[in-house]
Design a protein around this motif. Structure first.
Motif, PDB file in Angstrom:
ATOM      1  N   LYS A  83       0.861  -1.182   0.000  1.00 35.31           N
ATOM      2  CA  LYS A  83       0.000   0.000   0.000  1.00 35.31           C
ATOM      3  C   LYS A  83       0.897   1.232   0.000  1.00 35.31           C
ATOM      4  N   VAL A  84       0.733   2.097  -1.005  1.00 35.61           N
ATOM      5  CA  VAL A  84       1.613   3.259  -1.123  1.00 35.61           C
ATOM      6  C   VAL A  84       0.885   4.592  -0.939  1.00 35.61           C
ATOM      7  N   GLU A  85      -0.427   4.602  -1.103  1.00 31.78           N
ATOM      8  CA  GLU A  85      -1.178   5.850  -0.944  1.00 31.78           C
ATOM      9  C   GLU A  85      -2.631   5.528  -0.656  1.00 31.78           C
ATOM     10  N   HIS A  86      -3.266   6.434   0.093  1.00 36.87           N
ATOM     11  CA  HIS A  86      -4.665   6.244   0.470  1.00 36.87           C
ATOM     12  C   HIS A  86      -5.345   7.610   0.416  1.00 36.87           C
ATOM     13  N   LEU A  87      -6.216   7.791  -0.563  1.00 39.68           N
ATOM     14  CA  LEU A  87      -6.991   9.028  -0.674  1.00 39.68           C
ATOM     15  C   LEU A  87      -8.382   8.752  -0.126  1.00 39.68           C
ATOM     16  N   SER A  88      -8.896   9.680   0.687  1.00 37.92           N
ATOM     17  CA  SER A  88     -10.208   9.455   1.276  1.00 37.92           C
ATOM     18  C   SER A  88     -10.856  10.778   1.636  1.00 37.92           C
ATOM     19  N   GLY A  89     -12.163  10.749   1.776  1.00 37.83           N
ATOM     20  CA  GLY A  89     -12.882  11.925   2.258  1.00 37.83           C
ATOM     21  C   GLY A  89     -14.004  12.359   1.348  1.00 37.83           C
ATOM     22  N   ASP A  90     -14.959  13.052   1.948  1.00 36.79           N
ATOM     23  CA  ASP A  90     -16.139  13.531   1.223  1.00 36.79           C
ATOM     24  C   ASP A  90     -15.803  14.557   0.156  1.00 36.79           C
ATOM     25  N   ASP A  91     -14.627  15.199   0.280  1.00 43.08           N
ATOM     26  CA  ASP A  91     -14.250  16.248  -0.676  1.00 43.08           C
ATOM     27  C   ASP A  91     -13.301  15.734  -1.761  1.00 43.08           C
ATOM     28  N   LEU A  92     -13.125  14.432  -1.835  1.00 44.46           N
ATOM     29  CA  LEU A  92     -12.245  13.828  -2.839  1.00 44.46           C
ATOM     30  C   LEU A  92     -12.772  14.113  -4.246  1.00 44.46           C
ATOM     31  N   THR A  93     -11.867  14.514  -5.148  1.00 44.14           N
ATOM     32  CA  THR A  93     -12.290  14.839  -6.514  1.00 44.14           C
ATOM     33  C   THR A  93     -11.642  13.888  -7.520  1.00 44.14           C
ATOM     34  N   ILE A  94     -12.257  13.798  -8.690  1.00 41.54           N
ATOM     35  CA  ILE A  94     -11.707  12.992  -9.777  1.00 41.54           C
ATOM     36  C   ILE A  94     -10.320  13.502 -10.163  1.00 41.54           C
ATOM     37  N   GLU A  95     -10.127  14.827 -10.114  1.00 40.13           N
ATOM     38  CA  GLU A  95      -8.837  15.418 -10.463  1.00 40.13           C
ATOM     39  C   GLU A  95      -7.737  14.934  -9.514  1.00 40.13           C
ATOM     40  N   GLU A  96      -8.052  14.890  -8.222  1.00 37.75           N
ATOM     41  CA  GLU A  96      -7.073  14.402  -7.239  1.00 37.75           C
ATOM     42  C   GLU A  96      -6.737  12.936  -7.489  1.00 37.75           C
ATOM     43  N   ILE A  97      -7.753  12.156  -7.811  1.00 37.43           N
ATOM     44  CA  ILE A  97      -7.548  10.730  -8.081  1.00 37.43           C
ATOM     45  C   ILE A  97      -6.651  10.564  -9.309  1.00 37.43           C
ATOM     46  N   GLU A  98      -6.925  11.346 -10.363  1.00 42.66           N
ATOM     47  CA  GLU A  98      -6.120  11.239 -11.583  1.00 42.66           C
ATOM     48  C   GLU A  98      -4.670  11.647 -11.325  1.00 42.66           C
ATOM     49  N   GLU A  99      -4.460  12.690 -10.528  1.00 45.67           N
ATOM     50  CA  GLU A  99      -3.093  13.111 -10.180  1.00 45.67           C
ATOM     51  C   GLU A  99      -2.343  11.975  -9.500  1.00 45.67           C
ATOM     52  N   GLU A 100      -3.019  11.280  -8.601  1.00 49.57           N
ATOM     53  CA  GLU A 100      -2.379  10.178  -7.875  1.00 49.57           C
ATOM     54  C   GLU A 100      -2.067   9.019  -8.825  1.00 49.57           C
ATOM     55  N   ILE A 101      -2.974   8.745  -9.749  1.00 50.15           N
ATOM     56  CA  ILE A 101      -2.736   7.686 -10.745  1.00 50.15           C
ATOM     57  C   ILE A 101      -1.455   8.005 -11.506  1.00 50.15           C
ATOM     58  N   LYS A 102      -1.320   9.256 -11.945  1.00 52.80           N
ATOM     59  CA  LYS A 102      -0.156   9.653 -12.738  1.00 52.80           C
ATOM     60  C   LYS A 102       1.153   9.477 -11.970  1.00 52.80           C
ATOM     61  N   LYS A 103       1.123   9.596 -10.649  1.00 53.79           N
ATOM     62  CA  LYS A 103       2.323   9.430  -9.834  1.00 53.79           C
ATOM     63  C   LYS A 103       2.823   7.981  -9.842  1.00 53.79           C
ATOM     64  N   HIS A 104       1.915   7.055 -10.061  1.00 49.63           N
ATOM     65  CA  HIS A 104       2.258   5.628  -9.895  1.00 49.63           C
ATOM     66  C   HIS A 104       2.406   4.871 -11.200  1.00 49.63           C
ATOM     67  N   ILE A 105       2.211   5.560 -12.329  1.00 51.71           N
ATOM     68  CA  ILE A 105       2.351   4.840 -13.616  1.00 51.71           C
ATOM     69  C   ILE A 105       3.623   5.265 -14.338  1.00 51.71           C
TER      70      ILE A 105
END
Length: 105
Positions: A83-105
């Motif tokens: 496990k390298v990262e965990h994003l969570s919360g009611d304010d989570l956005t698709i943009e934040e998720i995509e940024e994290e994806i880009k960090k790991h590919i």
């Protein structure tokens, strides 16, 4: 996106050949349901570089807790079974998720 549960999690996520993002979600989580179409689009867009799974916590609570998933929505990233990262919360956005994806590919 591949649907995983407590029976397939280890094989599909922890033994994967490439980075994995797991969308931990629940049927009563409105933010999870709002994010899902966007998450599925990201899964399609980045499917060659990353594996995308979703896990409904219903029936899989013990597994979610073992992964320190205490709130929804939760996007958890794994590389080489770790496990390298965990994003969570009611304010989570698709943009934040995509940024994290880009960090790991």
């Amino acid at each position: 996106m591949l649907e995983v549960d407590k029976n397939s999690f280890e094989e599909e996520v922890l033994q994967a050949e490439k980075p994995v993002m797991v969308d931990f979600w629940g049927e009563s989580c409105t933010v999870c349901l709002e994010l899902m179409p966007g998450v599925e689009e990201l899964a399609e867009k980045y499917s060659n570089e990353m594996k995308f799974c979703k896990l409904n916590i219903k029936g899989n609570r013990r597994l979610a807790m073992s992964q320190q998933v205490m709130g929804l929505p939760s996007m958890v990233f794994y590389v080489d079974g770790e496990k390298v990262e965990h994003l969570s919360g009611d304010d989570l956005t698709i943009e934040e998720i995509e940024e994290e994806i880009k960090k790991h590919i």
